[in-house]
Write an enzyme that holds these catalytic residues in place. Structure first.
Site, PDB file in Angstrom:
ATOM      1  N   ASP A 117       0.822  -1.205   0.000  1.00 57.39           N
ATOM      2  CA  ASP A 117       0.000   0.000   0.000  1.00 57.39           C
ATOM      3  C   ASP A 117       0.855   1.253   0.000  1.00 57.39           C
ATOM      4  OD1 ASP A 117      -1.983  -1.841   0.319  1.00 57.39           O
ATOM      5  OD2 ASP A 117      -2.440  -1.344   2.391  1.00 57.39           O
ATOM      6  N   LYS A 169      -7.125   7.467  12.762  1.00 54.30           N
ATOM      7  CA  LYS A 169      -6.737   7.144  11.379  1.00 54.30           C
ATOM      8  C   LYS A 169      -7.809   7.514  10.358  1.00 54.30           C
ATOM      9  CE  LYS A 169      -5.214   3.384   8.360  1.00 54.30           C
ATOM     10  NZ  LYS A 169      -4.840   1.961   8.249  1.00 54.30           N
ATOM     11  N   ASP A 204      -5.025   2.747  -4.156  1.00 51.50           N
ATOM     12  CA  ASP A 204      -3.647   3.043  -3.744  1.00 51.50           C
ATOM     13  C   ASP A 204      -2.923   1.800  -3.246  1.00 51.50           C
ATOM     14  OD1 ASP A 204      -5.111   2.708  -1.455  1.00 51.50           O
ATOM     15  OD2 ASP A 204      -4.255   4.408  -0.384  1.00 51.50           O
TER      16      ASP A 204
END
Length: 948
Positions: free
Chosen positions: A600, A680, A853
């Site tokens: 990632d 996060k 991504d």
């Protein structure tokens, strides 16, 4: 089974060799109880235990050699067989077995693929007849009288009534009446009649039964919006319109010559009949059409309506089974319909400028463009003549996959042992299913359980269907920003970890035994999937080496139970065992690897913003700086937590205006262990222009009110973490403030993009930007007007529907959506450029999949992929200086839509008759800097963690 000092090595070619007991047992989990060794030159002695000899060992993928330590475990073959049958997670869903029958009984070719697509899209696979003999001769039929005889009998009995009603409906629209309707200003009824007359009763009944069975699948969900009357109406209306298109298209096509038919597609018919198509594509029309037909389910006592409170001040009318139907349904839920879109058994049709690709039926009875447009945008995305979008979609769609049968077998045999939190035991019945009245919290809990069970059954059921298919394909298309999405439902690489773990590339990557780099990436992936992605790469490699015995003997569950991503780690263990066994085969110098290993990007949205603004300070925290495998990868979230705590301490010392409650909150947050997981999701959304309110709610998502408390919230994953409501506000606003103060260039960029959106909104023009891939994004969100309609014959209830007003921009949406859409489009452009490099890099097998991504390739290709990603970023942001190009695109659009000379390039002021004061356009040089930036793109080449 008698235990002794001699144990068996069991190979994928069912060949065995002698080994002493300290070597461990090697066996195939898919055939753990079959031990059938009837091959030449293989000797077995079962009287005193296993004794075996073999001349050679040949490795093929789906039957690897797997070590098992008999010093810790003993195996009784018959007991293992019996135990595993009892704990099987194997999908026993009847509808999947029928589709499996269809595939197994036909050749793998385009004809079979077309038949599958027609079965799924037109719901022609259903039979409710009690004449089993006739149905058994046709493998394409799902006999619902076998699945649920009482339900099938009800549907069989109601069919004649439905046929009679539909025939009468069609008679209600004679030609003279249609002509009269056409003259009216509101032509909805005319077009409803047009569609109903253009369909056969069987086609309409198929649509009705499909949606009825969809409602009945896991009908015990209490808050399922997909069963709302509006969603069902839209879905049914869309299906009926598609069937109508196909029928009309075929009528015209059949009149053409054979040569003309070859190049005449559904898209051609739609272009020739664009006036009708424009009306039939209207949301209100499809809703009214679908509602008119779905009302028949109530008229025939199949479904009933119920008003359900979804949330505070949010109610929805949903379809529910009638009492008659409820009596014949299992309480724990059953799947009654197959997914409409599943992987393909042949290579997808390529998209061209003239013909839609993907599924073979695309441009025949379905019509899906390469770019899927967003309904609330007025203007469509444009693809320039020179573009890379077609290659992107066609290349990704052409990559072959196969089922990781070893993972599937392991899950089916040991799911209840090692995946108790990840999988739902098929035998488990949720206690809330037996409770008559549920609280809102209990409804949410039950719905979550049933949704997870439905997802699990679909994934495992589809995996069983494709188990023996040597190669299948996952077609993709793009959204209006160029982001790639998988078209099949459930079983695809953008689905859950369970689905991803079940996918292998169908063609191997060749990894040479002495390829230290490729082997290292395989080990790094193993450590990351276990949950060690915050360690250095070398530490992850060392961890794999240190835990080699338990990786070899993964069936003991010691590591799987501790792994963060259990399914992906299981897939790694199986692949790594294959590699170890390959080392023993001295006849070949390479290892064929089929496993996609994922890596990632770090906070990808922030990465693009840092590269756009050339913010070197920010890039250093996002793994865009020089690093080695000995370094620990940067963790942006942990970094922000540290900065946030420092900010709170400074505020307590210097800010004299803090209230006592604020001081209490600051001290509580300083003394509390703020773990990265808490912040996060909130931080991730900042590059996408999230509001403070939404940011705070994202942080609050992981918490719930403490029992018997109205002020304390506990963190679900760690109940010792307790916060008050004010703490969430302090967290959200404080983190944003730290981010803006710490990274000045990021702050300037965000202000620039916000001002660009505001200027375009004031000028009432769309925001248009061109990507280097040849995609032109035209952001044009429009307001939605509320329309109240009364769709029911048997009720005075009215629906409030939102319809697009194509004359007025949604100003707030235009402003807030620009930055996230830009970032997503840059993410998509990077991927497109990367894949263009990747597929041109060499002539060998190209295996890759992407989840925006996240990138997955075989281990032997990871080093190449990372190098190409670095080149992609350099090309996009250094060589092409994209921010300047974006600025130029916006200015050109302003000049082309306003009066000549309205834009003063020196003062950046826009003047016009429609606004009294000049509008100031933001200066991009304030972001980039008049003085050359110290951002060094060469440092990117030295980053070891641009993907991690």
């Amino acid at each position: 089974m008698k235990k002794n000092n001699t144990i068996l090595y069991y190979g994928c070619a069912a060949q065995a060799r002698y080994a002493s007991s300290n070597h461990g047992l090697l066996y195939s989990p898919s055939q753990a109880h079959l031990f059938n060794f009837s091959l030449a030159r293989t000797y077995l002695n079962f009287s005193n235990g296993f004794r075996a000899f073999s001349t050679s060992l040949h490795l093929s993928y789906n039957q690897p050699l797997i070590t098992y330590d008999l010093q810790d475990h003993t195996i009784d073959i018959e007991e293992m067989k019996k135990e595993n049958l009892e704990k099987s997670f194997k999908s026993n869903t009847y509808i999947f077995k029928c589709l499996l029958n269809t595939i197994n009984n036909k050749p793998i070719n385009e004809k079979t693929q077309m038949e599958i697509e027609e079965l799924l899209n037109k719901f022609t696979y259903a039979s409710f007849s009690k004449k089993l003999e006739a149905n058994q001769k046709n493998p394409e039929i799902i006999d619902y009288s076998l699945l649920n005889p009482k339900l099938a009998a009800i549907l069989t009995d109601v069919r004649p009534t439905l046929i009679s009603i539909i025939n009468n409906l069609q008679k209600d629209y004679p030609d003279y009446f249609m002509a009269k309707l056409f003259k009216k200003s509101d032509k909805n009824e005319y077009y409803i009649g047009l569609v109903i007359k253009g369909l056969t009763p069987e086609e309409i009944i198929n649509s009705i039964f499909f949606h009825v069975l969809k409602v009945l699948s896991f009908h015990t969900k209490k808050l399922d919006k997909s069963n709302s009357t509006s969603d069902i109406a839209f879905g049914m209306g869309k299906v009926l319109v598609e069937n109508f298109y196909y029928n009309e298209f075929i009528k015209i096509k059949n009149k053409l010559s054979k040569e003309e038919q070859k190049c005449y597609y559904l898209s051609n018919w739609k272009k020739d009949n664009k006036d009708i198509v424009e009306k039939l594509e209207d949301n209100i029309f499809q809703f009214l059409l679908g509602q008119k037909i779905s009302n028949l389910t109530k008229d025939t006592d199949l479904l009933d309506m119920e008003t359900v409170t979804m949330a505070y001040r949010e109610k929805s009318i949903v379809w529910k089974p009638t009492k008659k139907i409820l009596k014949v349904l299992p309480e724990d839920g059953t799947l009654f319909v197959l997914p409409k879109k599943i992987p393909m058994i042949v290579k997808p049709k390529p998209y061209t400028t003239r013909v839609n690709g993907g599924y073979l039926s695309n441009d025949l009875y379905i019509n899906e463009n390469i770019v899927k447009e967003k309904w609330n945008l007025r203007d469509n995305t444009q693809i320039l003549h020179f573009n890379q979008i077609f290659d992107l979609v066609n290349n990704l769609s052409s990559i072959g996959y196969k089922i990781n049968t070893d993972v599937l077998d392991f899950i089916e045999l040991y799911g209840s042992d090692y995946f108790k939190n990840e999988l739902i035991d098929p035998r488990y019945s949720h206690p809330l299913l037996k409770k008559s009245k549920l609280t809102k919290k209990e409804k949410m809990e039950l719905d979550s359980f049933l949704a997870k069970k439905e997802l699990q059954e679909n994934i495992l059921g589809l995996a069983e269907i494709f188990r023996n298919i040597p190669e299948f394909f996952i077609p993709v298309n793009a959204d209006f920003r160029g982001r790639v999405y998988c078209t099949p439902e459930y079983l695809n690489y953008q689905s859950t970890d369970l689905a991803k773990s079940l996918l292998l590339f169908s063609k191997p990557g060749r990894m040479y035994k002495k390829d230290y780099i490729a082997l290292s990436y395989l080990k790094i992936y193993g450590g990351s999937s276990f949950g060690l992605d915050k360690l250095s790469a070398n530490d992850r490699i060392k961890w794999v080496d240190k835990n080699l015995n338990n990786i070899k003997n993964y069936r003991n569950g010691k590591l799987i139970k501790e792994a963060k991503n259990k399914f992906l780690f299981l897939a790694f263990c199986i692949e790594y065992n294959r590699y170890l066994n390959c080392l023993d085969n001295h006849d070949v110098s390479w290892f064929d690897t089929y496993l996609p290993i994922q890596m990632d990007a770090t906070c990808n949205g922030f990465q693009h913003l840092s590269l756009l603004s050339l913010d070197s300070n920010l890039s250093k925290e996002l793994n865009l700086s020089e690093s080695t495998w000995d370094d620990v990868p940067k963790d942006f979230y942990t970094f922000l937590v540290v900065c946030f705590i420092d900010y709170l301490k400074t505020e307590l010392l210097e800010n004299k205006n803090l209230t006592p409650k604020e001081s209490e909150s600051y001290n509580r947050l300083i003394n509390m262990k703020i773990i990265r997981e808490i912040i996060k999701k909130g931080i991730m959304t900042i590059p996408y222009n999230v509001s403070n309110f939404s940011l705070i709610n994202y942080i609050r998502e992981g918490f719930e009110l403490e029992d018997n408390s109205l002020e304390w919230y506990i963190y679900k994953n760690e109940p010792s973490i307790r916060l008050k409501s004010l703490d969430f506000t302090v967290l959200g606003k404080g983190l944003r403030k730290v981010l803006h103060e710490k990274f000045h260039k990021l702050d300037l960029l965000l202000k620039y993009l916000d001002q660009v959106a505001r200027v375009c909104t004031l000028l009432e023009i769309p925001i248009i930007w061109t990507l280097p891939t040849g995609l032109v994004v035209r952001q044009s969100y429009m307001i939605r007007d509320e329309v109240r309609i009364k769709p029911f014959n048997h009720s005075n209830k009215k629906f409030s529907m939102k319809v697009l007003n194509k004359t007025q921009f949604n100003n707030s949406k235009q402003i807030t959506a620009f930055m996230p859409n830009l970032v997503h489009s840059l993410d998509a452009a990077s991927l497109t450029l990367l894949l263009d490099f990747y597929f041109k890099e060499s002539i060998d097998v190209k295996n890759i999949y992407t989840i925006h991504d996240c990138f997955a390739v075989p281990a032997n290709k990871m080093e190449c992929l990372i190098s190409l990603l670095k080149l992609t970023y350099i090309k996009l942001y250094s060589d092409d200086k994209y921010l300047l190009k974006l600025d130029d695109d916006i200015r050109k659009n302003i000049r082309s839509t306003q009066n000549k000379g309205c834009f003063n390039e020196e003062t950046l002021e826009i003047t016009g008759d429609s606004f009294p004061d000049p509008i100031k356009f933001p200066d991009v040089q304030k972001v980039i800097g008049i003085v050359p930036s110290d951002f060094d793109f060469n440092v990117l080449k030295k980053s070891s963690y641009i993907l991690n």
